[in-house]
Motif scaffolding. Sequence first.
Motif, mmCIF file in Angstrom:
data_model
loop_
_atom_site.group_PDB
_atom_site.id
_atom_site.type_symbol
_atom_site.label_atom_id
_atom_site.label_comp_id
_atom_site.label_asym_id
_atom_site.label_seq_id
_atom_site.Cartn_x
_atom_site.Cartn_y
_atom_site.Cartn_z
ATOM 1 N N GLY A 55 -0.531 1.294 12.793
ATOM 2 C CA GLY A 55 0.829 1.771 12.926
ATOM 3 C C GLY A 55 0.987 3.216 12.506
ATOM 4 O O GLY A 55 0.259 3.745 11.663
ATOM 5 N N ALA A 56 2.001 3.890 13.090
ATOM 6 C CA ALA A 56 2.260 5.290 12.770
ATOM 7 C C ALA A 56 2.756 5.459 11.339
ATOM 8 O O ALA A 56 2.481 6.477 10.688
ATOM 9 C CB ALA A 56 3.285 5.851 13.750
ATOM 10 N N ALA A 57 3.476 4.440 10.808
ATOM 11 C CA ALA A 57 4.015 4.561 9.458
ATOM 12 C C ALA A 57 2.899 4.685 8.428
ATOM 13 O O ALA A 57 2.992 5.490 7.484
ATOM 14 C CB ALA A 57 4.893 3.339 9.151
ATOM 15 N N TYR A 58 1.822 3.912 8.594
ATOM 16 C CA TYR A 58 0.705 3.978 7.658
ATOM 17 C C TYR A 58 0.035 5.355 7.719
ATOM 18 O O TYR A 58 -0.298 5.946 6.678
ATOM 19 C CB TYR A 58 -0.307 2.881 7.977
ATOM 20 N N ARG A 59 -0.135 5.887 8.898
ATOM 21 C CA ARG A 59 -0.767 7.199 9.030
ATOM 22 C C ARG A 59 0.109 8.292 8.433
ATOM 23 O O ARG A 59 -0.384 9.224 7.780
ATOM 24 C CB ARG A 59 -1.054 7.484 10.500
ATOM 25 N N LEU A 60 1.411 8.190 8.623
ATOM 26 C CA LEU A 60 2.320 9.186 8.049
ATOM 27 C C LEU A 60 2.301 9.129 6.525
ATOM 28 O O LEU A 60 2.409 10.162 5.854
ATOM 29 C CB LEU A 60 3.731 8.967 8.584
ATOM 30 N N LEU A 61 2.175 7.938 5.969
ATOM 31 C CA LEU A 61 2.068 7.819 4.515
ATOM 32 C C LEU A 61 0.825 8.541 3.997
ATOM 33 O O LEU A 61 0.872 9.230 2.966
ATOM 34 C CB LEU A 61 2.015 6.345 4.120
ATOM 35 N N ASN A 62 -0.281 8.378 4.684
ATOM 36 C CA ASN A 62 -1.502 9.077 4.285
ATOM 37 C C ASN A 62 -1.332 10.587 4.395
ATOM 38 O O ASN A 62 -1.771 11.338 3.510
ATOM 39 C CB ASN A 62 -2.679 8.615 5.142
ATOM 40 N N LEU A 63 -0.705 11.030 5.464
ATOM 41 C CA LEU A 63 -0.487 12.469 5.624
ATOM 42 C C LEU A 63 0.495 12.995 4.583
ATOM 43 O O LEU A 63 0.418 14.162 4.179
ATOM 44 C CB LEU A 63 0.020 12.761 7.034
ATOM 45 N N ALA A 64 1.434 12.146 4.125
ATOM 46 C CA ALA A 64 2.361 12.557 3.071
ATOM 47 C C ALA A 64 1.622 12.794 1.751
ATOM 48 O O ALA A 64 2.114 13.517 0.880
ATOM 49 C CB ALA A 64 3.438 11.499 2.886
ATOM 50 N N VAL A 65 0.480 12.179 1.588
ATOM 51 C CA VAL A 65 -0.363 12.448 0.421
ATOM 52 C C VAL A 65 -1.256 13.656 0.678
ATOM 53 O O VAL A 65 -1.443 14.510 -0.204
ATOM 54 C CB VAL A 65 -1.215 11.210 0.078
ATOM 55 N N LEU A 66 -1.804 13.760 1.878
ATOM 56 C CA LEU A 66 -2.756 14.824 2.185
ATOM 57 C C LEU A 66 -2.101 16.200 2.229
ATOM 58 O O LEU A 66 -2.713 17.199 1.832
ATOM 59 C CB LEU A 66 -3.442 14.534 3.516
ATOM 60 N N VAL A 88 0.825 -1.203 0.000
ATOM 61 C CA VAL A 88 0.000 0.000 0.000
ATOM 62 C C VAL A 88 0.861 1.257 0.000
ATOM 63 O O VAL A 88 0.516 2.276 -0.613
ATOM 64 C CB VAL A 88 -0.951 -0.004 1.221
ATOM 65 N N GLY A 89 2.006 1.190 0.687
ATOM 66 C CA GLY A 89 2.837 2.373 0.853
ATOM 67 C C GLY A 89 3.472 2.857 -0.430
ATOM 68 O O GLY A 89 3.611 4.082 -0.641
ATOM 69 N N LEU A 90 3.868 1.957 -1.331
ATOM 70 C CA LEU A 90 4.526 2.377 -2.566
ATOM 71 C C LEU A 90 3.632 3.271 -3.429
ATOM 72 O O LEU A 90 4.065 4.359 -3.847
ATOM 73 C CB LEU A 90 4.987 1.147 -3.348
ATOM 74 N N PRO A 91 2.407 2.882 -3.745
ATOM 75 C CA PRO A 91 1.566 3.789 -4.558
ATOM 76 C C PRO A 91 1.230 5.087 -3.832
ATOM 77 O O PRO A 91 1.152 6.143 -4.475
ATOM 78 C CB PRO A 91 0.312 2.957 -4.842
ATOM 79 N N LEU A 92 1.037 5.039 -2.509
ATOM 80 C CA LEU A 92 0.742 6.272 -1.779
ATOM 81 C C LEU A 92 1.939 7.213 -1.793
ATOM 82 O O LEU A 92 1.793 8.428 -1.992
ATOM 83 C CB LEU A 92 0.335 5.948 -0.344
ATOM 84 N N ALA A 93 3.144 6.670 -1.584
ATOM 85 C CA ALA A 93 4.340 7.507 -1.614
ATOM 86 C C ALA A 93 4.560 8.087 -3.007
ATOM 87 O O ALA A 93 4.939 9.261 -3.161
ATOM 88 C CB ALA A 93 5.553 6.689 -1.169
ATOM 89 N N ALA A 94 4.305 7.283 -4.044
ATOM 90 C CA ALA A 94 4.458 7.774 -5.409
ATOM 91 C C ALA A 94 3.465 8.896 -5.703
ATOM 92 O O ALA A 94 3.805 9.892 -6.366
ATOM 93 C CB ALA A 94 4.267 6.626 -6.395
ATOM 94 N N LEU A 95 2.235 8.746 -5.214
ATOM 95 C CA LEU A 95 1.240 9.792 -5.430
ATOM 96 C C LEU A 95 1.638 11.086 -4.719
ATOM 97 O O LEU A 95 1.514 12.181 -5.281
ATOM 98 C CB LEU A 95 -0.124 9.313 -4.932
ATOM 99 N N GLY A 96 2.126 10.968 -3.464
ATOM 100 C CA GLY A 96 2.590 12.151 -2.756
ATOM 101 C C GLY A 96 3.724 12.841 -3.485
ATOM 102 O O GLY A 96 3.760 14.080 -3.590
ATOM 103 N N ALA A 97 4.681 12.056 -4.030
ATOM 104 C CA ALA A 97 5.788 12.639 -4.779
ATOM 105 C C ALA A 97 5.297 13.328 -6.053
ATOM 106 O O ALA A 97 5.793 14.391 -6.443
ATOM 107 C CB ALA A 97 6.805 11.548 -5.124
ATOM 108 N N LEU A 98 4.304 12.720 -6.715
ATOM 109 C CA LEU A 98 3.729 13.325 -7.922
ATOM 110 C C LEU A 98 3.111 14.678 -7.601
ATOM 111 O O LEU A 98 3.277 15.651 -8.364
ATOM 112 C CB LEU A 98 2.691 12.383 -8.513
#
Length: 521
Positions: free
Chosen positions: A335-346, A265-275
């Motif tokens: 976990g905190a890592a999953y929430r941080l990934l979401n916030l990295a997109v938001l 799940v983290g890879l597509p979310l991180a890619a979207l945040g970077a985009l």
Amino acid sequence: MTSPEGPGAALPPSPVPETALSPALPRPERAALPLMVAAGLALAAHGLTAGDALGVGVNVQVWVALFLGTVLWALRRSGRVPTREAGTLLGLGLAFAATFAVWRVPLSFALLNGVALLLCLTLGAASLRHPGTRVAGVWTLVGTAFTGGLRFVYGGPALLERFPWARVRPARGSTVGRWGVGLLLTVPVLLVFGGLLAGADAGFGTLIGRLLDWDLGGVWETVLRLVFWAAFAGGLVYPALMALRPTVFPAGEPSGLPRLGLVEVGLPLAALGALFVVFLGTQLPYLLSGTGLPGDFTFSEYVRRGFGELMAVAFLTLGLLLGAHAITREEVRAGAAYRLLNLAVLAPLALVVLSAANRWRLYTLAYGLSEIRVLGAAFLVWVVLALGWFAVTLWRGRLRHFAYPALLLGLGTLLVTTALNPGALIARVNVHRSVAGVTNDLRRTPQGADVGGLLSLGADAVPVVVANQDTLTRECGPTEACLNDRSTLLRRLREEYGEVRDLRLWNASDARARRLVGESR
């Protein structure tokens, strides 16, 4: 006809988690009251719309008030108390019904208000006896709305099936029963043999034709309207008083979904945040410049088209994050890592939404307001509120509390936008720009207000048009054909607002417009 909802256990008395949101109640006893309530509401709807009153006005508010009053009375008569969520949704439904009696909003707003009204009534009726909507997920709310649509088809027949017909059946051998059976058997005999004899002799056929020469056009129209309103009323009364569960969808999240881990799940979310970050890097110069546009873009491409696409990005991102949450394993969600990934997109998405807001601002600076721009602003506000609420519930680990408040935020935003009287607001802004000769960096020449466009906004724009008719019209020569001269404007106003409408379609904005047009010279 039997309802597609199966029997089950008793209803819990207090709000429950989403996994138990669709408790199957015991099949209710046969009762005459629900069918009688639906029949009465159908007759009331027909009376409020019959003849020339096939439109919207105060009749909508009257019918919704009748529906709420009779259903709540029937519910309390059975010893049940309506849920708080149902009270909120049905109250919002009554507020949306009131908009049809107060404002004559443009067509796009009227359609959206009608959809919102139907959604409030559908969800409110479904949750009237079933608590738990407050913690319902998106899946459950969508299922409830979908089930509500199905119930407009099978709700009325289900009420007929649950009617205690045995109590009204005549006793065997009674006089009423014998006469009733005899009449039922007589009708097909007369129809069959009468038709044959009419075909055998022209004189007899003429006699039968005169006896049956009835104008049934109005009768069939009335029957069809009553059938439609009976189905509509039955589709709301059945879930409110007799349905076994609010939705036919299974409780909780959809079963069979794959459960993924943090990496998947983290890879597509991180890619979207970077985009999003890369996109913002290209937009930063134009955000800081105030009114600057990219050199390779026209104003229409950058602002009008870009605003819609960015709003689609924000809405789809919200759906993507909700979908990712649904397919992520429980221990990963916590976990905190999953929430941080979401916030990295938001976080970058918030700046993307800011870019969309800037484009909306540029568009209004250049062209003023319109229906689609006001609706775009309302949608922008709701997206911001929904994304903010998503971030709060996600960080607190209570995302199951997201859907219902997000729905209320959307309904509230639409209701507030309607209360701002968009027709009058658009007319005031555009007329002011025309009269004051507004210019800016994006508009070198003043924008003239289109009289035809102002009149298309509805009755709420009429006071602005009448007050500024001297500046909005011009005198035309005897051989000149023009559509914005004073006489043409007054003629159009009198054609639209000269005659008094049916009282069932009364609307405060219409009444004010008719008074002003009657006083104008």
